[in-house]
Design a protein around this motif. Structure first.
Motif, PDB file in Angstrom:
ATOM      1  N   THR A 270       0.826  -1.205   0.000  1.00  8.75           N
ATOM      2  CA  THR A 270       0.000   0.000   0.000  1.00  8.75           C
ATOM      3  C   THR A 270       0.860   1.255   0.000  1.00  8.75           C
ATOM      4  O   THR A 270       0.628   2.190  -0.776  1.00  8.75           O
ATOM      5  N   LEU A 271       1.881   1.271   0.842  1.00 13.64           N
ATOM      6  CA  LEU A 271       2.765   2.436   0.903  1.00 13.64           C
ATOM      7  C   LEU A 271       3.545   2.606  -0.400  1.00 13.64           C
ATOM      8  O   LEU A 271       3.800   3.721  -0.846  1.00 13.64           O
ATOM      9  N   HIS A 272       3.909   1.490  -1.020  1.00 13.15           N
ATOM     10  CA  HIS A 272       4.626   1.563  -2.296  1.00 13.15           C
ATOM     11  C   HIS A 272       3.756   2.221  -3.369  1.00 13.15           C
ATOM     12  O   HIS A 272       4.237   3.064  -4.143  1.00 13.15           O
ATOM     13  N   VAL A 273       2.483   1.853  -3.416  1.00 13.45           N
ATOM     14  CA  VAL A 273       1.577   2.434  -4.414  1.00 13.45           C
ATOM     15  C   VAL A 273       1.369   3.922  -4.150  1.00 13.45           C
ATOM     16  O   VAL A 273       1.367   4.737  -5.078  1.00 13.45           O
ATOM     17  N   VAL A 274       1.192   4.299  -2.878  1.00 10.33           N
ATOM     18  CA  VAL A 274       1.033   5.713  -2.540  1.00 10.33           C
ATOM     19  C   VAL A 274       2.277   6.499  -2.951  1.00 10.33           C
ATOM     20  O   VAL A 274       2.195   7.577  -3.545  1.00 10.33           O
TER      21      VAL A 274
ATOM     22  N   ALA B  21      -7.665   6.156  11.834  1.00  6.83           N
ATOM     23  CA  ALA B  21      -8.411   5.472  10.780  1.00  6.83           C
ATOM     24  C   ALA B  21      -7.647   4.207  10.418  1.00  6.83           C
ATOM     25  O   ALA B  21      -6.663   3.851  11.063  1.00  6.83           O
ATOM     26  N   GLY B  22      -8.100   3.524   9.391  1.00  7.22           N
ATOM     27  CA  GLY B  22      -7.415   2.315   8.971  1.00  7.22           C
ATOM     28  C   GLY B  22      -6.198   2.634   8.134  1.00  7.22           C
ATOM     29  O   GLY B  22      -5.810   3.797   7.965  1.00  7.22           O
ATOM     30  N   THR B  23      -5.597   1.595   7.610  1.00  3.21           N
ATOM     31  CA  THR B  23      -4.408   1.767   6.769  1.00  3.21           C
ATOM     32  C   THR B  23      -4.640   1.183   5.384  1.00  3.21           C
ATOM     33  O   THR B  23      -3.708   0.704   4.743  1.00  3.21           O
ATOM     34  N   SER B  24      -5.894   1.223   4.923  1.00  2.00           N
ATOM     35  CA  SER B  24      -6.161   0.808   3.554  1.00  2.00           C
ATOM     36  C   SER B  24      -5.606   1.861   2.602  1.00  2.00           C
ATOM     37  O   SER B  24      -5.218   2.971   3.016  1.00  2.00           O
ATOM     38  N   LEU B  25      -5.587   1.545   1.324  1.00  2.00           N
ATOM     39  CA  LEU B  25      -5.090   2.501   0.337  1.00  2.00           C
ATOM     40  C   LEU B  25      -5.902   3.790   0.371  1.00  2.00           C
ATOM     41  O   LEU B  25      -5.349   4.897   0.356  1.00  2.00           O
ATOM     42  N   GLN B  26      -7.224   3.668   0.437  1.00  2.00           N
ATOM     43  CA  GLN B  26      -8.078   4.862   0.483  1.00  2.00           C
ATOM     44  C   GLN B  26      -7.828   5.669   1.746  1.00  2.00           C
ATOM     45  O   GLN B  26      -7.802   6.913   1.707  1.00  2.00           O
ATOM     46  N   ASP B  27      -7.642   4.988   2.885  1.00  2.00           N
ATOM     47  CA  ASP B  27      -7.418   5.694   4.154  1.00  2.00           C
ATOM     48  C   ASP B  27      -6.132   6.520   4.107  1.00  2.00           C
ATOM     49  O   ASP B  27      -6.107   7.697   4.500  1.00  2.00           O
ATOM     50  N   ILE B  28      -5.042   5.905   3.625  1.00  2.00           N
ATOM     51  CA  ILE B  28      -3.762   6.604   3.606  1.00  2.00           C
ATOM     52  C   ILE B  28      -3.778   7.741   2.592  1.00  2.00           C
ATOM     53  O   ILE B  28      -3.264   8.842   2.850  1.00  2.00           O
TER      54      ILE B  28
ATOM     55  N   LEU C   8      -7.617  10.095  -5.950  1.00  2.00           N
ATOM     56  CA  LEU C   8      -8.491   9.532  -4.927  1.00  2.00           C
ATOM     57  C   LEU C   8      -9.951   9.788  -5.257  1.00  2.00           C
ATOM     58  O   LEU C   8     -10.823   8.950  -5.017  1.00  2.00           O
ATOM     59  N   ALA C   9     -10.237  10.956  -5.849  1.00  2.00           N
ATOM     60  CA  ALA C   9     -11.620  11.327  -6.157  1.00  2.00           C
ATOM     61  C   ALA C   9     -12.142  10.624  -7.398  1.00  2.00           C
ATOM     62  O   ALA C   9     -13.359  10.508  -7.573  1.00  2.00           O
TER      63      ALA C   9
ATOM     64  N   SER D 167      -9.329   6.072 -11.502  1.00  2.00           N
ATOM     65  CA  SER D 167      -7.943   6.145 -11.040  1.00  2.00           C
ATOM     66  C   SER D 167      -7.745   5.332  -9.770  1.00  2.00           C
ATOM     67  O   SER D 167      -6.731   4.642  -9.604  1.00  2.00           O
ATOM     68  N   LEU D 168      -8.710   5.378  -8.873  1.00  2.00           N
ATOM     69  CA  LEU D 168      -8.607   4.620  -7.640  1.00  2.00           C
ATOM     70  C   LEU D 168      -8.616   3.123  -7.926  1.00  2.00           C
ATOM     71  O   LEU D 168      -7.852   2.362  -7.319  1.00  2.00           O
ATOM     72  N   ALA D 169      -9.473   2.703  -8.868  1.00  2.00           N
ATOM     73  CA  ALA D 169      -9.511   1.285  -9.235  1.00  2.00           C
ATOM     74  C   ALA D 169      -8.161   0.847  -9.801  1.00  2.00           C
ATOM     75  O   ALA D 169      -7.679  -0.260  -9.516  1.00  2.00           O
ATOM     76  N   HIS D 170      -7.536   1.715 -10.590  1.00  2.00           N
ATOM     77  CA  HIS D 170      -6.220   1.401 -11.154  1.00  2.00           C
ATOM     78  C   HIS D 170      -5.179   1.262 -10.041  1.00  2.00           C
ATOM     79  O   HIS D 170      -4.333   0.352 -10.077  1.00  2.00           O
ATOM     80  N   LEU D 171      -5.233   2.145  -9.047  1.00  2.00           N
ATOM     81  CA  LEU D 171      -4.294   2.061  -7.936  1.00  2.00           C
ATOM     82  C   LEU D 171      -4.505   0.790  -7.116  1.00  2.00           C
ATOM     83  O   LEU D 171      -3.540   0.178  -6.638  1.00  2.00           O
TER      84      LEU D 171
END
Length: 233
Positions: free
Chosen positions: A56-60, A118-125, A142-143, A147-151
């Motif tokens: 998750t952190l790598h993708v962010v 909050a959590g540590t999901s991709l959306q949360d971070i 994020l919006a 794009s979010l589906a691609h991430l």
């Protein structure tokens, strides 16, 4: 007096990954950078949750690279001394160093803000690091549902690659790999998911080749000559 040198891993000569590797001697260089927000994850080698959050952190970090306003970094607490004002009750611990707090009075001990509850999901971070408006490009991703589906797809692919890399790393624990790689594959203590089927297949193939060579080398018996007919007299 001269302050003691902190325990630190060697300073990385290069950063091969989107997530920047921080050591005790580079905290002031990376975390206290006044031009960027920094999200730092404090980890430990035997931490399952650290491995789970790594993709998750790598993708962010990869998604934030084009803007160059956000740095996602990682520090191994087992090999590096932490500043005394950091509260790290568990691993992983996420610490936030926003640009608005910089420059720090003491760059070697920058006071972090805590990650939200909050959590540590991709959306949360993503929501956390974009809430201050410091990374508008990342906020747009994020919006956007597309794009979010691609991430999210990238996150799953990264997770699979990291798990495969970890499996290959475990296979070499406690032994020196052989060179070249094909020799290590055939003769080394290679265990793939608890089996050595590749060694069995190589043995069967070798036996087949030996049988073919032997059978080709043995001369075939010639056919018997027909008996000469005796003339009647």
């Amino acid at each position: 007096g001269v302050p003691p040198t902190p325990r630190s891993e060697p300073v990385p000569r290069w950063q091969p990954d989107a997530v920047v590797r921080v050591v005790a001697l580079t905290i002031d260089r990376v975390v206290a950078d006044p031009t960027r927000d920094v999200l730092l994850v404090v980890t430990a080698p035997d931490c399952e949750h650290c491995r789970a959050i790594a993709p998750t952190l790598h993708v962010v970090a990869s998604a934030a690279e084009p803007e160059d306003r956000l740095v996602v970094a990682e520090l191994d607490a087992s090999a590096n001394d932490l500043p005394g004002n950091w509260h790290v009750p568990m691993h992983p611990t996420l610490l936030w160093f926003p640009r608005q707090d910089k420059p720090y009075d003491d760059p070697e001990a920058p006071p972090p803000r805590s990650y939200w509850d909050a959590g540590t999901s991709l959306q949360d971070i993503l929501a956390f690091v974009t809430r201050g408006g410091g990374a508008p490009g990342l906020a747009r991703k994020l919006a956007s549902a597309e794009s979010l589906a691609h991430l999210l797809v990238q996150e799953e692919e990264t997770r699979m690659r990291m798990e495969e890399a970890e499996r290959w790393a475990r296979r070499n624990e406690g032994r020196e790999p052989l060179e070249p790689a094909w020799l290590d594959f055939l003769a080394g203590e290679v265990v793939f998911d608890g089996t050595r089927l590749h060694l069995l297949a190589a043995g069967l193939l070798l036996a087949h080749v030996v049988w073919w060579l032997v059978s080709s080398a043995v001369p075939k018996p010639r056919g018997a000559r027909p008996a000469a007919s005796s003339g009647g007299g």
